[in-house]
Design an enzyme around this catalytic site. Sequence first.
Site, PDB file in Angstrom:
ATOM      1  N   HIS A  47      -9.910   7.670  -7.796  1.00 24.33           N
ATOM      2  CA  HIS A  47      -8.927   8.415  -7.000  1.00 24.33           C
ATOM      3  C   HIS A  47      -7.624   8.663  -7.760  1.00 24.33           C
ATOM      4  CE1 HIS A  47     -11.122   7.029  -3.049  1.00 24.33           C
ATOM      5  NE2 HIS A  47     -11.786   7.934  -3.741  1.00 24.33           N
TER       6      HIS A  47
ATOM      7  N   CYS B   4       7.564  19.549 -14.510  1.00 22.19           N
ATOM      8  CA  CYS B   4       6.823  19.562 -15.778  1.00 22.19           C
ATOM      9  C   CYS B   4       7.801  19.687 -16.956  1.00 22.19           C
ATOM     10  CB  CYS B   4       5.860  20.749 -15.763  1.00 22.19           C
ATOM     11  SG  CYS B   4       4.915  20.914 -17.281  1.00 22.19           S
TER      12      CYS B   4
ATOM     13  N   GLY C 121     -13.470  -5.776  -1.768  1.00 23.93           N
ATOM     14  CA  GLY C 121     -12.264  -5.320  -1.089  1.00 23.93           C
ATOM     15  C   GLY C 121     -12.224  -3.850  -0.740  1.00 23.93           C
TER      16      GLY C 121
HETATM   17  P1  OAD Z   1      -9.307  -0.045   2.978  1.00 24.50           P
HETATM   18  O1  OAD Z   1      -7.910  -0.331   3.381  1.00 24.50           O
HETATM   19  O2  OAD Z   1     -10.065   0.950   3.777  1.00 24.50           O
HETATM   20  O3  OAD Z   1     -10.161  -1.374   2.990  1.00 24.50           O
HETATM   21  C1  OAD Z   1      -9.684  -2.554   2.423  1.00 24.50           C
HETATM   22  C2  OAD Z   1     -10.777  -3.600   2.541  1.00 24.50           C
HETATM   23  O4  OAD Z   1     -10.324  -4.766   1.883  1.00 24.50           O
HETATM   24  C3  OAD Z   1     -11.118  -3.995   3.979  1.00 24.50           C
HETATM   25  O5  OAD Z   1     -12.533  -3.988   4.150  1.00 24.50           O
HETATM   26  C4  OAD Z   1     -10.582  -5.429   4.099  1.00 24.50           C
HETATM   27  O6  OAD Z   1     -11.401  -6.256   4.930  1.00 24.50           O
HETATM   28  C5  OAD Z   1     -10.656  -5.897   2.657  1.00 24.50           C
HETATM   29  N1  OAD Z   1      -9.691  -6.946   2.286  1.00 24.50           N
HETATM   30  C6  OAD Z   1      -8.482  -7.209   2.821  1.00 24.50           C
HETATM   31  N2  OAD Z   1      -7.903  -8.229   2.183  1.00 24.50           N
HETATM   32  C7  OAD Z   1      -8.755  -8.609   1.214  1.00 24.50           C
HETATM   33  C8  OAD Z   1      -8.716  -9.609   0.185  1.00 24.50           C
HETATM   34  N3  OAD Z   1      -7.683 -10.423   0.048  1.00 24.50           N
HETATM   35  N4  OAD Z   1      -9.778  -9.704  -0.643  1.00 24.50           N
HETATM   36  C9  OAD Z   1     -10.849  -8.878  -0.518  1.00 24.50           C
HETATM   37  N5  OAD Z   1     -10.931  -7.923   0.428  1.00 24.50           N
HETATM   38  C10 OAD Z   1      -9.907  -7.784   1.278  1.00 24.50           C
HETATM   39  O7  OAD Z   1      -9.251   0.358   1.442  1.00 24.50           O
HETATM   40  P2  OAD Z   1     -10.332   1.147   0.574  1.00 24.50           P
HETATM   41  O8  OAD Z   1     -11.704   0.806   0.993  1.00 24.50           O
HETATM   42  O9  OAD Z   1      -9.959   0.954  -0.833  1.00 24.50           O
HETATM   43  O10 OAD Z   1      -8.313   7.045  -0.544  1.00 24.50           O
HETATM   44  O11 OAD Z   1     -10.012   2.636   1.000  1.00 24.50           O
HETATM   45  C11 OAD Z   1     -10.733   3.659   0.376  1.00 24.50           C
HETATM   46  C12 OAD Z   1      -9.871   4.878   0.254  1.00 24.50           C
HETATM   47  O12 OAD Z   1      -9.344   5.226   1.541  1.00 24.50           O
HETATM   48  C13 OAD Z   1      -8.637   4.704  -0.611  1.00 24.50           C
HETATM   49  O13 OAD Z   1      -8.898   4.841  -1.984  1.00 24.50           O
HETATM   50  C14 OAD Z   1      -7.756   5.797  -0.101  1.00 24.50           C
HETATM   51  C15 OAD Z   1      -7.938   5.577   1.378  1.00 24.50           C
HETATM   52  O14 OAD Z   1      -7.656   6.652   2.187  1.00 24.50           O
HETATM   53  C16 OAD Z   1      -7.515   8.103  -0.794  1.00 24.50           C
HETATM   54  O15 OAD Z   1      -6.311   8.052  -0.646  1.00 24.50           O
HETATM   55  C17 OAD Z   1      -8.255   9.293  -1.268  1.00 24.50           C
END
Ligand code: OAD
Length: 268
Positions: free
Chosen positions: A132, A164, A204
């Site tokens: 991303h 830029c 995560g």
């Molecule tokens: P999320 O915020 O959707 O999910 C975070 C995950 O991390 C959840 O499943 C939590 O349970 C878990 N979590 C929380 N604390 C943790 C810890 N200490 N150790 C391990 N896991 C933990 O974030 P993403 O899945 O990364 O995209 O979100 C995906 C995309 O949605 C992002 O890249 C962003 C967002 O909209 C864009 O902006 C395009």
Amino acid sequence: MATCSDEIDCARRLIAAAPRIVVLTGAGISAESGVPTFRGAEGLWQRYRPEQLASPEAFADDPRLVWEWYGWRRTRVAACQPNAAHLALARFALAHGKTLIVTQNVDGLHADAALAAAGDVDPGPALPIELHGNMFSVRCTACQRVWRDTAAVDASSRDTLPTCPECRALARPHVVWYGESLDGAQISHALCQAELAAACVVIGTSGVVQPAASIAAVTAQAGGEVIEINPDETPLTALCSVSIRSGAVAAVPDIFDLGSEPAEGRVQ
Ligand code: OAD
């Protein structure tokens, strides 16, 4: 699958034996560094709507507002360090080579960990694919030039926003927004490696954003193992042969710090 004393041992055994692994990370791996996640009670998307701040339409409507938000996030991330999970992954990738780290995070902490772990050696094997993008990269909206920019953002007016250095046009964060496509070469490479991998370790991520989430499914469909490290269940849990219900910092170093012993000697 071999019998193991617990999930951590199972994960260690699978990773030690795998000729090739893919690690898919999301915001949760950086949570213990102090970077906010997107979903969940404290997540960014509780307070903001993605289409208001992370879409090309939002930027066209109000670039100042979008830059203000990225400026705030940059300041917050600049105060954070890679945690023990980022560092353990980087050390493992450097030592064993067989690893591709693919992240959805734009915080740059995997790359920081790679540089910290590498010292004088080439950090290349530990550098992630940042699916991303990276919040410290910017792109010219006119000539498409991309450059690294870690300076504080002055979003007090449209005239103070980053521009830029070549053509002076407005710059934007070099990240992938909702409705935009990922870099084709990057996602193709990640999916290809996922298909070849004996194990995909998912750390995560809520697993709800595509195509990133499909990386784990590709490994599973090709007969590989999926290992999840997350305090909560996710839609990817159903694919997993090992689910570790824990924060990243408590589990990742235990699984990836294989030390110098032969793998078979360390597990029961
Ligand atoms: P999320 O915020 O959707 O999910 C975070 C995950 O991390 C959840 O499943 C939590 O349970 C878990 N979590 C929380 N604390 C943790 C810890 N200490 N150790 C391990 N896991 C933990 O974030 P993403 O899945 O990364 O995209 O979100 C995906 C995309 O949605 C992002 O890249 C962003 C967002 O909209 C864009 O902006 C395009």
